[in-house]
Design a protein around this motif. Structure first.
Motif, PDB file in Angstrom:
ATOM      1  N   ARG A  25       0.856  -1.181   0.000  1.00 16.78           N
ATOM      2  CA  ARG A  25       0.000   0.000   0.000  1.00 16.78           C
ATOM      3  C   ARG A  25       0.888   1.224   0.000  1.00 16.78           C
ATOM      4  NH1 ARG A  25      -2.852  -3.322   3.529  1.00 16.78           N
ATOM      5  NH2 ARG A  25      -4.666  -4.188   2.510  1.00 16.78           N
ATOM      6  N   SER A  27       0.927   3.672   1.840  1.00 15.79           N
ATOM      7  CA  SER A  27       1.175   4.412   3.097  1.00 15.79           C
ATOM      8  C   SER A  27       2.011   3.501   3.993  1.00 15.79           C
ATOM      9  CB  SER A  27      -0.153   4.676   3.793  1.00 15.79           C
ATOM     10  OG  SER A  27      -0.700   3.410   4.144  1.00 15.79           O
ATOM     11  N   VAL A  29       3.664   3.199   8.078  1.00 16.09           N
ATOM     12  CA  VAL A  29       4.018   3.717   9.407  1.00 16.09           C
ATOM     13  C   VAL A  29       4.986   2.720  10.005  1.00 16.09           C
ATOM     14  CG1 VAL A  29       3.146   4.158  11.741  1.00 16.09           C
ATOM     15  CG2 VAL A  29       1.828   4.894   9.743  1.00 16.09           C
ATOM     16  N   MET A 113       5.258  -5.338  11.003  1.00 10.41           N
ATOM     17  CA  MET A 113       5.271  -4.317   9.947  1.00 10.41           C
ATOM     18  C   MET A 113       4.592  -4.836   8.680  1.00 10.41           C
ATOM     19  SD  MET A 113       9.111  -2.882  10.491  1.00 10.41           S
ATOM     20  CE  MET A 113       8.980  -1.491   9.386  1.00 10.41           C
ATOM     21  N   MET A 114       4.299  -3.917   7.781  1.00 12.82           N
ATOM     22  CA  MET A 114       3.759  -4.308   6.470  1.00 12.82           C
ATOM     23  C   MET A 114       4.711  -5.312   5.837  1.00 12.82           C
ATOM     24  SD  MET A 114       2.829  -0.664   4.810  1.00 12.82           S
ATOM     25  CE  MET A 114       1.752  -1.058   3.455  1.00 12.82           C
ATOM     26  N   LYS A 118       2.113 -11.376   8.396  1.00 10.20           N
ATOM     27  CA  LYS A 118       0.922 -11.541   9.262  1.00 10.20           C
ATOM     28  C   LYS A 118      -0.151 -12.362   8.553  1.00 10.20           C
ATOM     29  CE  LYS A 118       0.468  -7.049   9.735  1.00 10.20           C
ATOM     30  NZ  LYS A 118       1.597  -6.573   8.945  1.00 10.20           N
ATOM     31  N   ASP A 137      -7.631  -5.050   8.124  1.00  5.97           N
ATOM     32  CA  ASP A 137      -7.814  -4.040   7.074  1.00  5.97           C
ATOM     33  C   ASP A 137      -9.085  -4.302   6.283  1.00  5.97           C
ATOM     34  OD1 ASP A 137      -4.267  -3.699   6.254  1.00  5.97           O
ATOM     35  OD2 ASP A 137      -5.532  -2.690   7.740  1.00  5.97           O
ATOM     36  N   VAL A 149      -8.197   0.586   1.766  1.00  5.72           N
ATOM     37  CA  VAL A 149      -7.411   1.259   2.813  1.00  5.72           C
ATOM     38  C   VAL A 149      -6.650   2.438   2.220  1.00  5.72           C
ATOM     39  CG1 VAL A 149      -5.432   0.987   4.364  1.00  5.72           C
ATOM     40  CG2 VAL A 149      -7.201  -0.775   4.297  1.00  5.72           C
ATOM     41  N   PHE A 153      -7.017   6.334   3.390  1.00  7.79           N
ATOM     42  CA  PHE A 153      -5.906   7.203   3.798  1.00  7.79           C
ATOM     43  C   PHE A 153      -5.904   8.476   2.966  1.00  7.79           C
ATOM     44  CE2 PHE A 153      -2.644   5.686   6.823  1.00  7.79           C
ATOM     45  CZ  PHE A 153      -3.227   4.483   7.209  1.00  7.79           C
ATOM     46  N   PHE A 161      -8.875   6.481   9.520  1.00 10.00           N
ATOM     47  CA  PHE A 161      -8.613   5.039   9.365  1.00 10.00           C
ATOM     48  C   PHE A 161      -8.357   4.391  10.720  1.00 10.00           C
ATOM     49  CE2 PHE A 161      -7.200   1.102   7.654  1.00 10.00           C
ATOM     50  CZ  PHE A 161      -6.156   0.700   8.463  1.00 10.00           C
ATOM     51  N   ARG A 162      -7.553   5.066  11.551  1.00 10.10           N
ATOM     52  CA  ARG A 162      -7.200   4.485  12.859  1.00 10.10           C
ATOM     53  C   ARG A 162      -8.440   4.327  13.763  1.00 10.10           C
ATOM     54  NH1 ARG A 162      -2.985   2.161  11.432  1.00 10.10           N
ATOM     55  NH2 ARG A 162      -1.219   3.447  10.804  1.00 10.10           N
ATOM     56  N   GLU A 165     -10.057   1.331  12.548  1.00  8.95           N
ATOM     57  CA  GLU A 165      -9.206   0.173  12.876  1.00  8.95           C
ATOM     58  C   GLU A 165      -9.391  -0.214  14.347  1.00  8.95           C
ATOM     59  OE1 GLU A 165      -4.816   0.795  13.052  1.00  8.95           O
ATOM     60  OE2 GLU A 165      -4.721  -0.920  11.682  1.00  8.95           O
ATOM     61  N   THR A 182      -3.416  -8.026  11.977  1.00  4.28           N
ATOM     62  CA  THR A 182      -3.685  -6.595  12.182  1.00  4.28           C
ATOM     63  C   THR A 182      -2.900  -5.782  11.141  1.00  4.28           C
ATOM     64  OG1 THR A 182      -1.792  -6.247  13.656  1.00  4.28           O
ATOM     65  CG2 THR A 182      -3.862  -7.027  14.664  1.00  4.28           C
ATOM     66  N   GLY A 184      -0.208  -2.979   9.915  1.00  4.25           N
ATOM     67  CA  GLY A 184       1.148  -2.726  10.421  1.00  4.25           C
ATOM     68  C   GLY A 184       1.217  -1.604  11.449  1.00  4.25           C
ATOM     69  N   GLY A 185       0.249  -0.669  11.379  1.00  7.25           N
ATOM     70  CA  GLY A 185       0.303   0.472  12.290  1.00  7.25           C
ATOM     71  C   GLY A 185      -0.617   0.337  13.493  1.00  7.25           C
TER      72      GLY A 185
HETATM   73  O1  S3P Z   1       1.711   0.434   8.625  1.00  2.00           O
HETATM   74  C1  S3P Z   1       0.601   0.991   8.528  1.00  2.00           C
HETATM   75  O2  S3P Z   1       0.263   2.046   9.118  1.00  2.00           O
HETATM   76  C2  S3P Z   1      -0.426   0.353   7.680  1.00  2.00           C
HETATM   77  C3  S3P Z   1      -0.255  -0.952   7.279  1.00  2.00           C
HETATM   78  C4  S3P Z   1      -1.277  -1.627   6.449  1.00  2.00           C
HETATM   79  O3  S3P Z   1      -1.487  -2.961   6.871  1.00  2.00           O
HETATM   80  P1  S3P Z   1      -0.526  -4.189   6.403  1.00  2.00           P
HETATM   81  O4  S3P Z   1       0.557  -4.282   7.440  1.00  2.00           O
HETATM   82  O5  S3P Z   1      -1.385  -5.401   6.408  1.00  2.00           O
HETATM   83  O6  S3P Z   1      -0.018  -3.848   5.040  1.00  2.00           O
HETATM   84  C5  S3P Z   1      -2.632  -0.946   6.555  1.00  2.00           C
HETATM   85  O7  S3P Z   1      -3.184  -1.176   7.845  1.00  2.00           O
HETATM   86  C6  S3P Z   1      -2.472   0.517   6.322  1.00  2.00           C
HETATM   87  O8  S3P Z   1      -1.887   0.709   5.054  1.00  2.00           O
HETATM   88  C7  S3P Z   1      -1.634   1.153   7.380  1.00  2.00           C
END
Ligand code: S3P
Ligand code: ADP
Length: 220
Positions: A25, A27, A29, A113-114, A118, A137, A149, A153, A161-162, A165, A182, A184-185
Motif C-alpha cells: 500500500r 502508506s 508507518v 510491519m507491512m 501476518k 484491514d 485502505v 488514507f 482510518f485508525r 481500525e 492486524t 502494520g500500524g
Molecule cells: O503500517 C501501517 O500504518 C499500515 C499498514 C497496512 O497494513 P498491512 O501491514 O497489512 O499492510 C494498513 O493497515 C495501512 O496501510 C496502514
C-alpha cells in the motif's frame, strides 16, 4: 496481558510456500519499537530444533500466551541466528496444535510491519486451529462500504482510518476463535493493545531486508 521481555537466544525463521502476492500500500508507518519495548511478549520455551546458521535476513515470531496457561508445556518460538531447514508451514501447524489446548477459544492477534508475514502466517495458524482468519484491514474496508485502505488514507486521512481500525479490533476482541492479521500500524494506538490483550498477541519481527519478500535467505 503483560509479559516479560522476550528473550533473544535463537533466531527462528520459517519459509512458508507463498499463497498470495503481498499487496503493497502507498502508506507506511514504521513499527514503533518503543511500543514493542512497552508491550514486549513472553517467549515460552520451544523444543530444540535442528537449525542451521544463516548469514543475513531473518524473521522472528514471538508468541505471548495468557498467564492462565502457566505451567503448561506451551511451546515458544525463540529468537536467535538460525534458520530452519524445512517448510515453516509444517512447523507452525505443529506448534499451533500444541498450544491449542491453552487457547480456550481466545483470539490470536498477529502484529508486525507491512510485509512481515501476518497474513501468510495467520492463514496457516487459522487452518491448524480451525479458527476463522480475519484481516483487520478488510474488516475496516467492509465497515466503510468497500473503500480500500489506500483510498481511506488518501480521502479521509490516517486518523479516520485508525478510528475504524480500533473499532474493528474492539469488535474482533469480542469474537472467539479468530486469527487476526492486524494492520502494520495498529500497534501505535495504546487503545488497540487493550483489545488485543483480550487474546494472544503474536509479534512477527522481520528484518527490513525481508519485508514483503518471499525469497529471503531466512525462508529457504
Ligand atoms: O503500517 C501501517 O500504518 C499500515 C499498514 C497496512 O497494513 P498491512 O501491514 O497489512 O499492510 C494498513 O493497515 C495501512 O496501510 C496502514
Ligand atoms: N514465512 C514466510 N515464508 C515465505 N514467504 C513469506 C512468509 N511470510 C510472508 N511471506 C511473503 O511475504 C509477502 C508479504 O507477506 P504477508 O503475509 O502479505 O505480510 P503482511 O500480511 O504482514 O503484510 C508475501 O509475498 C508472502 O508470500
Amino acid at each position: 496481558m503483560e509479559a516479560a521481555a522476550c528473550g533473544s537466544a535463537l533466531q527462528f525463521s520459517t519459509w512458508i510456500g507463498s499463497e498470495k502476492k503481498g499487496r503493497r500500500r502507498n502508506s507506511f508507518v514504521g513499527f514503533n519499537h518503543r511500543c514493542r519495548k512497552e508491550y514486549s511478549f513472553e517467549v515460552i520455551n520451544l523444543d530444540e530444533l535442528q537449525l542451521k546458521s544463516v548469514s543475513n535476513g531473518r524473521r522472528r515470531i514471538h508468541m505471548g500466551i495468557p498467564h492462565s496457561c502457566k505451567g503448561s508445556k506451551a511451546p515458544t518460538l525463540e529468537s536467535g541466528n538460525c534458520c530452519t531447514s524445512f517448510d515453516g508451514r509444517w512447523f507452525l501447524k505443529k506448534k499451533a496444535e500444541e498450544v491449542a489446548s491453552c487457547l480456550d477459544g481466545r483470539c490470536i492477534f498477529l502484529v508486525g510491519m507491512m510485509g512481515s508475514g501476518k497474513t501468510t502466517v495467520g492463514k496457516v495458524l487459522s487452518e491448524a486451529l480451525d479458527y476463522a482468519f480475519v484481516d483487520s484491514d478488510s474488516f475496516v474496508e467492509q465497515a466503510v462500504g468497500g473503500t480500500s485502505v489506500a483510498q481511506i488514507f488518501n480521502q479521509c486521512g490516517e486518523s479516520f482510518f485508525r478510528d475504524y481500525e480500533s473499532e474493528a479490533l474492539r469488535k474482533l476482541s469480542l469474537m472467539p476463535q479468530q486469527v487476526v492479521a492486524t494492520g502494520g500500524g495498529a500497534v501505535v494506538r495504546p487503545v488497540n493493545w487493550k483489545y488485543m490483550k483480550q487474546g494472544i498477541s503474536v509479534f512477527i519481527e522481520c528484518t527490513s531486508g525481508c519485508l514483503g519478500k518471499e525469497n529471503c535467505c531466512c525462508r529457504n
